[in-house]
Design an enzyme around this catalytic site. Structure first.
Site, short mmCIF file in Angstrom:
data_model
loop_
_atom_site.label_atom_id
_atom_site.label_comp_id
_atom_site.label_asym_id
_atom_site.label_seq_id
_atom_site.Cartn_x
_atom_site.Cartn_y
_atom_site.Cartn_z
N LYS A 128 5.26 9.99 8.25
CA LYS A 128 5.08 9.52 9.63
C LYS A 128 6.12 10.06 10.61
CE LYS A 128 2.73 5.42 7.86
NZ LYS A 128 1.36 5.36 8.38
N TYR A 146 0.86 -1.19 0.00
CA TYR A 146 0.00 0.00 0.00
C TYR A 146 0.89 1.23 0.00
CZ TYR A 146 -3.31 3.56 1.70
OH TYR A 146 -4.07 4.69 1.85
N ASP A 160 9.38 2.74 -0.94
CA ASP A 160 8.40 3.46 -0.12
C ASP A 160 8.71 3.14 1.35
OD1 ASP A 160 4.73 3.52 0.14
OD2 ASP A 160 6.34 4.48 1.29
P1 KE4 Z 1 -0.53 8.68 4.33
O1 KE4 Z 1 -1.08 9.34 3.07
O2 KE4 Z 1 -1.59 7.91 5.09
O3 KE4 Z 1 0.25 9.68 5.22
O4 KE4 Z 1 0.59 7.63 3.88
C1 KE4 Z 1 0.24 6.65 2.94
C2 KE4 Z 1 1.21 5.48 3.06
C3 KE4 Z 1 2.21 5.36 2.11
N1 KE4 Z 1 3.10 4.34 2.17
C4 KE4 Z 1 3.06 3.43 3.17
C5 KE4 Z 1 4.07 2.32 3.21
C6 KE4 Z 1 2.06 3.51 4.18
O5 KE4 Z 1 2.02 2.59 5.17
C7 KE4 Z 1 1.12 4.56 4.12
C8 KE4 Z 1 0.01 4.71 5.14
N2 KE4 Z 1 -0.06 3.68 6.14
C9 KE4 Z 1 -1.37 3.42 6.71
C10 KE4 Z 1 -1.20 2.30 7.74
N3 KE4 Z 1 -1.30 1.04 7.14
C11 KE4 Z 1 -1.98 4.65 7.29
C12 KE4 Z 1 -3.19 4.39 8.17
C13 KE4 Z 1 -4.44 4.93 7.54
O6 KE4 Z 1 -4.62 4.78 6.32
O7 KE4 Z 1 -5.26 5.48 8.31
#
Ligand code: KE4
Length: 425
Positions: free
Chosen positions: A265, A142, A237
């Site tokens: 993060k 993801y 990523d």
């Molecule tokens: P954000 O757009 O949520 O800041 O980041 C997206 C993203 C990109 N790449 C990786 C490897 C990620 O894990 C994420 C976001 N992680 C999720 C947790 N599995 C965020 C939690 C959520 O969607 O509320």
């Protein structure tokens, strides 16, 4: 009704699904989500007066525990001078210099406001730099919710992808190839079937949005070799793993140099943030220098940058990674011992402060094998832990996080709670 139930009922009237991010809705584990009113160290304090040991750590940022005094102080100092200027500010330079110093493959970096923005921008940059349109991603990884990345595998591993969300045009999906993780031959076949068309391969080097999957020996190196041979950019990523597993992330642990890296993060200390960076010749294709446009009103926001600088400096000073790995092993050992005693098939992949729980006897090496995990049993385990005071990610296909604040009583108590929850399954 509990206060959380009352709040959720109000939320459902004005926010789709009552949440601002779907995973928070507990749809895959059942039940009503609780609302948190404060957090400190390893603990969450709910609107219902409950104290929970937190293994979500706001999905990664809270590696030093919630409400860290040094991060709060940094935000307070920045706040004295205003919240946003819309101009360059000194914090942006300082955090960029820190990121460049921590991650050797990153020679230049652009800050933005989320991991989604970071990966979306990195994909556009790879396409602009190579003048190619196709990208490869791996099933189960993801990368946020931009259109080119909300794609699922087509019928055959080599066919173009299909939208994994309503609203994503089929034309977009056709430019994304989805492959099985840990399968170098599938990558070679995709290159052969799409000669000189693949702009980039993007992956979580340790996929952690499908539970936690670790690359088999040689897989990451094969991606580096094949990308170099085909003029395709390798994009790690590390939104989740950056600064979580080592100062330099997975690329430091594995000794692999990607062309671009995305971050998020931890580098915001809990405030909204994203970043992408890598080779200077690639990054200099970005506006205002080059033809690839990318922008953001609040990119480099002084409060978020101040928080991130404080977090990165604390990580550099304390080097918590060996301790965090020991905590992760302690949890893994406790879970595996409890499952053995119960006679339950359980896998607990763990690396550093990250671990996941798969209720399956099938060795998990990719998305397909991860799906053999018993999600319903995970839901019962999740609620068994929550009822006893431990909050795990509310999905069988997420990864749990530990922080330095878990050391000592919190991790010991949590191990006992999770052991009891497995015994009660
Ligand atoms: P954000 O757009 O949520 O800041 O980041 C997206 C993203 C990109 N790449 C990786 C490897 C990620 O894990 C994420 C976001 N992680 C999720 C947790 N599995 C965020 C939690 C959520 O969607 O509320």
């Amino acid at each position: 009704m509990t206060r959380s139930e009352q709040l959720f009922e109000r939320a459902l009237r004005v926010i789709p699904g009552g949440v601002n991010s779907p995973v928070r809705a507990f749809r895959s584990v059942g039940g009503t989500p609780f609302f948190v009113t404060s957090a400190d160290g390893a603990m969450l304090y709910t609107a219902d007066g409950r104290q929970l040991i937190d293994f979500v750590c706001t999905w990664g940022p809270a590696i030093l525990g919630h409400n860290h005094p040094a991060i709060k102080a940094a935000i307070a100092t920045a706040l004295e001078n205003g919240t946003s200027f819309g101009t360059p500010n000194p914090y942006e330079v300082e955090i960029a210099e820190l990121i460049v110093r921590f991650v050797p493959s990153i020679r230049k970096v652009r800050l933005c406001n989320s991991g989604t923005e970071a990966t979306m921008s990195a994909i556009r940059l790879a396409r602009g730099f190579t003048r190619r349109d196709k990208i490869i991603k791996f099933a189960g990884c993801y990368h946020g919710h931009s259109d080119s990345l909300l794609i699922k595998a087509g019928s055959g591993a080599l066919t173009h992808g299909y939208p994994d969300s309503a609203g994503v045009p089929a034309a977009f999906a056709r430019e994304t190839i989805i492959l099985p993780f840990n399968d170098p031959a599938a990558v070679a076949a995709a290159f052969a079937a799409n000669p000189d068309q693949i702009a980039g391969i993007i992956l979580e080097p340790y996929p952690a949005n499908v539970g936690l999957i670790l690359p088999e020996p040689g897989f990451l190196a094969s991606l580096r070799t094949q990308c170099t041979a085909h003029g395709t950019l390798l994009i790690f990523d590390e939104v989740m793993t950056g600064f979580r597993l080592a100062r330099g992330g997975v690329q430091e642990l594995e000794g692999i140099t990607p062309d671009l890296t995305t971050l998020g993060k931890i580098i915001g200390g809990g405030l909204p943030v994203g970043a992408f960076g890598g080779r200077a010749d690639i990054m200099d294709c970005l506006a205002p220098l080059g033809p690839v446009y990318q922008a953001g009103t609040l990119s480099g926001n002084p409060l978020a940058m101040a928080a991130g600088i404080a977090a990165l400096k604390l990580l550099e000073e304390s080097n918590p990674y060996p301790r965090l790995n020991r905590l992760g092993r302690e949890v893994q050992d406790a879970l595996l011992a409890a499952a053995r005693k119960k006679g339950l098939p359980l896998q607990v992949p763990q690396v550093g402060s990250m671990f996941a729980v798969f209720f399956t006897a099938t060795p998990v090496r990719d998305y397909t094998t991860a799906l053999t995990s018993d999600a319903a049993l995970f839901g019962r385990f999740f609620h068994g832990c929550l009822d006893r005071g431990v909050y795990l990610p509310p999905s069988a296909y997420e990864t749990a996080f530990l922080s330095t604040a878990h050391e000592g009583t919190a991790v010991a108590r949590a191990c006992q709670i999770m052991t009891d929850a497995i015994a009660a399954l």
